[in-house]
Scaffold this motif. Structure first.
Motif, mmCIF file in Angstrom:
data_model
loop_
_atom_site.group_PDB
_atom_site.id
_atom_site.type_symbol
_atom_site.label_atom_id
_atom_site.label_comp_id
_atom_site.label_asym_id
_atom_site.label_seq_id
_atom_site.Cartn_x
_atom_site.Cartn_y
_atom_site.Cartn_z
ATOM 1 N N THR A 406 36.293 41.001 42.318
ATOM 2 C CA THR A 406 36.907 39.393 43.244
ATOM 3 C C THR A 406 37.880 39.104 42.190
ATOM 4 O OG1 THR A 406 35.216 39.733 44.770
ATOM 5 C CG2 THR A 406 36.713 37.898 44.402
ATOM 6 N N HIS A 407 39.163 39.048 42.663
ATOM 7 C CA HIS A 407 40.362 38.329 41.932
ATOM 8 C C HIS A 407 41.244 39.272 41.021
ATOM 9 C CE1 HIS A 407 39.548 34.541 43.849
ATOM 10 N NE2 HIS A 407 38.645 34.637 43.339
ATOM 11 N N ALA A 408 40.754 39.728 39.599
ATOM 12 C CA ALA A 408 40.874 40.866 39.060
ATOM 13 C C ALA A 408 42.016 40.460 38.637
ATOM 14 C CB ALA A 408 40.654 42.514 39.367
ATOM 15 N N ASN A 409 42.562 39.226 38.425
ATOM 16 C CA ASN A 409 43.825 39.450 38.150
ATOM 17 C C ASN A 409 44.791 39.875 36.170
ATOM 18 O OD1 ASN A 409 44.537 37.482 40.235
ATOM 19 N ND2 ASN A 409 43.865 35.803 38.616
ATOM 20 N N PHE A 410 43.994 40.473 36.033
ATOM 21 C CA PHE A 410 44.393 41.587 34.344
ATOM 22 C C PHE A 410 43.587 42.330 34.469
ATOM 23 C CE2 PHE A 410 45.714 36.881 34.627
ATOM 24 C CZ PHE A 410 46.965 36.366 33.935
ATOM 25 N N LEU A 411 44.302 43.266 35.224
ATOM 26 C CA LEU A 411 43.764 44.707 35.178
ATOM 27 C C LEU A 411 44.841 45.196 34.438
ATOM 28 C CD1 LEU A 411 42.827 45.640 38.654
ATOM 29 C CD2 LEU A 411 41.412 45.827 36.774
ATOM 30 N N SER A 412 44.203 45.725 33.022
ATOM 31 C CA SER A 412 44.324 46.291 31.961
ATOM 32 C C SER A 412 44.370 48.589 32.218
ATOM 33 C CB SER A 412 43.987 46.468 30.993
ATOM 34 O OG SER A 412 42.226 47.016 30.449
ATOM 35 N N GLY A 413 45.684 48.857 30.869
ATOM 36 C CA GLY A 413 45.144 50.373 31.908
ATOM 37 C C GLY A 413 43.322 51.226 32.255
ATOM 38 N N ASP A 414 43.249 49.874 30.528
ATOM 39 C CA ASP A 414 41.789 50.883 30.802
ATOM 40 C C ASP A 414 40.654 50.229 31.668
ATOM 41 O OD1 ASP A 414 39.264 51.989 28.827
ATOM 42 O OD2 ASP A 414 39.212 49.611 29.136
ATOM 43 N N ALA A 415 40.776 48.715 32.475
ATOM 44 C CA ALA A 415 39.773 48.144 33.005
ATOM 45 C C ALA A 415 40.193 49.638 34.379
ATOM 46 C CB ALA A 415 40.391 47.338 33.371
ATOM 47 N N ILE A 416 41.460 49.841 34.642
ATOM 48 C CA ILE A 416 41.877 50.426 36.106
ATOM 49 C C ILE A 416 41.483 52.136 35.711
ATOM 50 C CG2 ILE A 416 43.700 51.536 37.459
ATOM 51 C CD1 ILE A 416 45.382 49.470 36.724
ATOM 52 N N ARG A 417 41.155 52.478 34.593
ATOM 53 C CA ARG A 417 40.241 53.907 34.466
ATOM 54 C C ARG A 417 39.405 53.551 34.961
ATOM 55 N NH1 ARG A 417 44.695 54.334 30.733
ATOM 56 N NH2 ARG A 417 43.383 53.253 29.013
ATOM 57 N N ARG A 418 38.014 52.906 34.541
ATOM 58 C CA ARG A 418 36.688 52.848 34.476
ATOM 59 C C ARG A 418 36.531 52.012 36.118
ATOM 60 N NH1 ARG A 418 35.984 47.794 30.038
ATOM 61 N NH2 ARG A 418 33.740 48.618 30.904
ATOM 62 N N ALA A 419 37.339 51.519 36.322
ATOM 63 C CA ALA A 419 37.579 50.736 38.059
ATOM 64 C C ALA A 419 37.565 52.365 39.109
ATOM 65 C CB ALA A 419 37.911 50.069 38.300
ATOM 66 N N ALA A 420 38.108 53.307 38.327
ATOM 67 C CA ALA A 420 38.064 54.575 39.709
ATOM 68 C C ALA A 420 37.487 55.687 39.348
ATOM 69 C CB ALA A 420 39.427 55.034 38.612
ATOM 70 N N ALA A 421 37.025 55.660 37.390
ATOM 71 C CA ALA A 421 35.467 56.193 37.604
ATOM 72 C C ALA A 421 33.961 55.607 38.425
ATOM 73 C CB ALA A 421 35.535 56.539 36.107
#
Length: 584
Positions: A406-421
């Motif tokens: 919720t919010h997650a305003n600052f999503l780094s590339g690593d955070a995006i990959r972890r979320a996708a997994a």
């Protein structure tokens, strides 16, 4: 015993006569004939098989068919009402993934709150309040949105208010004038808090600004309570405002038991006019044993309810706010923090729950059947939440549970990959980028700004991201804090234009179709309801809006000016600019 307790709680929550529907809900194509035929329009269905059609039939509150008038007309009968759309554009019912309707309505219980964008506007509002002895409470004043790019201090507010106590508040920080400081028992001798900042001048006197440390202002907040009846009335009024904006569904992102009871009453009266998934918030800034006991005792979990009112996710608040300097960042804020009112080169913000405690909370939520989410505005807190999700996933698989950022305003590339997994989804609000991007750019610099709401990267990675507003104050869809006009949100995501006209990271722009999906199918996916809403397909709810322009082909700048002509919920008109939903 626990099962029995949950059943009793569910009956109390939803009403003894309630029979919770199938979860997740499934589409049900009616047999026909059609109750209504809508023809001669441009109907944007968000259905890949027939993305744009001219006609649609509706029966028993559901879509019967979409396509050409000749084909869909085969299921009409002698009693079918025929509505000529006269070339108007029709969209699926819009869904806001993050609102606070009861608080937003109650914020103006004492009168309308103007848009506050300068010290002068704050002064006029304070001096316009009726004479009296009570606290003047001014909600959601953000220094990032004030022309002065700072908060007024206690002495400046004293000039506006005289001897009356004043509190400028935004939930994660507050500014008190001298009378309010005295009322709260705050003085030069008050110890510095460990969970925030009590700002002081060179003489060690409090300046009035308190960042975090909500316990310091608790005496002022405790008096601001509302009755059950006030909450019910506020909710009903705000639902009407949402219908005017074309919203047929919303996710209420923060309710306690009292808020659930307000929804229950309106639901039992048959007066809900916006389908709502209600998030149950739990205060996790307590000993974790207390938090776990409270969660165990809630009873009804994600999915209980019916097509109008369902229990949504379980939520905790993990950090503060990026507009206040309390969001928990990956690195210290640095030297350019004047807008926040402090100077502390090592400060990263506030992590409000210990990672070990957070893992226990998420584990219990997964065991009980909750969808989990947490307020995370800073990149550091988002990383902590993802780490907790990963740890729990090794014990209780969650990849199909749609745990949420919720919010997650600052999503780094690593955070995006972890979320996708992990199959994690995102509930994000473009308004923060639009209104606050210019001020944040001065604080954070280009590298960190590069991770601010990177919608193109999120979508390309396969993470489902829904669009919302975080609506908190006022009834006006365009002037609220934050505006809940979905077309403004879409325009921001498409153009990445900020309030001062600047554009940060234009490579993160998305298409209009993708933006519309954020407020339709993607938002429905967040609540496991993509099979019954979010697009206009046979068997889905007949939730749709008629608008004044084709949002896919109009001039880009005009997208934000789109106006709703009619809003239909289950085939029933809940709002119209005219007496009827559309001209016949």
């Amino acid at each position: 015993m626990i099962v029995a307790l949950r059943l009793v709680t569910l009956l109390l929550l939803l009403g003894a006569e309630a029979s919770p529907q199938q979860w997740p809900p499934k589409r049900d194509v009616p047999a026909g004939p059609a109750d209504t035929l809508y023809y001669n329009g441009k109907i944007i269905t968000m259905w890949d098989e027939r993305p744009v059609v001219e006609s649609m039939t509706v029966s028993s509150g559901r879509v019967l068919d979409v396509g050409t008038t000749q084909i869909v007309g085969r299921k009409t009968g002698p009693r079918t009402r025929q509505v000529n759309l006269q070339g108007k554009t029709v969209l699926p019912g819009l869904i806001d993934s993050h609102v606070h309707p009861i608080k937003a309505a109650l914020a103006e219980a004492d009168g309308e709150i103007p848009v506050l964008r300068s010290f002068e506007a704050v002064r006029r509002h304070i001096q316009a309040q009726p004479a009296g002895e009570g606290l003047i409470f001014v909600p959601k004043v953000y220094s990032t949105r004030l022309r002065e790019r700072r908060y007024p201090d206690r002495w400046e507010i004293d000039e506006y208010a005289g001897e009356r106590p004043v509190m400028l508040d935004n939930g994660y920080a507050a500014v008190l004038n001298s009378a309010a400081l005295a009322l709260a028992g705050i003085s030069a001798g008050t110890p510095d808090p460990t969970n925030g900042k009590l700002l002081r001048n060179s003489a060690r006197e409090p300046t009035g600004l308190i960042i975090g440390a909500r316990q310091l202002v608790a005496p002022l907040l405790e008096a601001r309570t509302y009755s059950h009846g006030q909450m019910v009335s506020a909710l009903a009024a705000m639902q009407s405002a949402y219908s005017m904006a074309g919203l047929t569904s919303v996710i209420d992102r923060s309710q306690t038991a009292a808020g659930f009871r307000a929804y229950q009453e309106l639901w039992q009266q048959g007066k809900l006019q916006v389908r709502t998934s209600v998030t149950r918030v739990v205060n996790a800034e307590r000993p974790v044993e207390q938090v776990l006991r409270e969660i165990e005792g809630i009873g009804a979990v994600t999915g209980h309810g019916d097509e109008m009112f369902r229990v949504g996710a379980l939520k905790v608040v993990l950090d503060g706010g990026i507009l206040l300097g309390t969001a928990y960042m990956r690195a210290p804020y640095g030297q350019n923090t004047q807008v926040y009112g402090f100077e502390d080169a090592d400060y990263r913000g506030e992590l409000r729950i210990r990672p070990g405690d957070l893992e226990q909370i998420v584990t219990l939520a997964a065991d009980l059947g909750w969808q989990m989410t947490a307020h995370t505005t800073g990149g550091g807190s988002t990383d902590v939440l993802l780490a907790a999700y990963e740890a729990v996933n090794r014990k209780v698989p969650i990849t199909d549970r749609r745990f949420t950022l919720t919010h997650a305003n600052f999503l780094s590339g690593d955070a995006i990959r972890r979320a996708a997994a992990l199959g994690v989804v995102a509930d994000m609000q473009p308004a923060w980028y639009h209104f606050d991007g210019p001020a944040l750019a001065r604080v954070l610099g280009p590298d960190r700004m590069g991770t601010l709401q990177p919608y193109r990267s999120i979508i390309d990675a396969g993470v489902v991201v829904a669009g919302g507003s975080d609506h908190m104050i006022k009834f006006d869809a365009r002037e609220s804090v934050n505006p809940f006009d979905p077309f403004l949100g879409m325009w921001i995501a498409v153009t990445r234009t900020t309030a001062d006209g600047s554009v940060h990271n234009p490579e993160q722009r998305i298409t209009r179709e993708e933006a519309l999906r954020m407020w339709t199918l993607n938002a429905a996916y967040l609540t496991f309801e993509e099979d019954v809403k979010g697009s206009l397909e046979p068997g889905k709810y007949a939730d749709f809006v008629v608008v004044d322009r084709d949002i896919l082909t109009c001039a880009e700048q005009e997208l934000r000016d789109t106006r709703v002509l009619a809003t239909m919920l289950g085939g029933r008109e809940v709002y119209s600019t005219a007496r009827r939903a559309v001209p016949e």
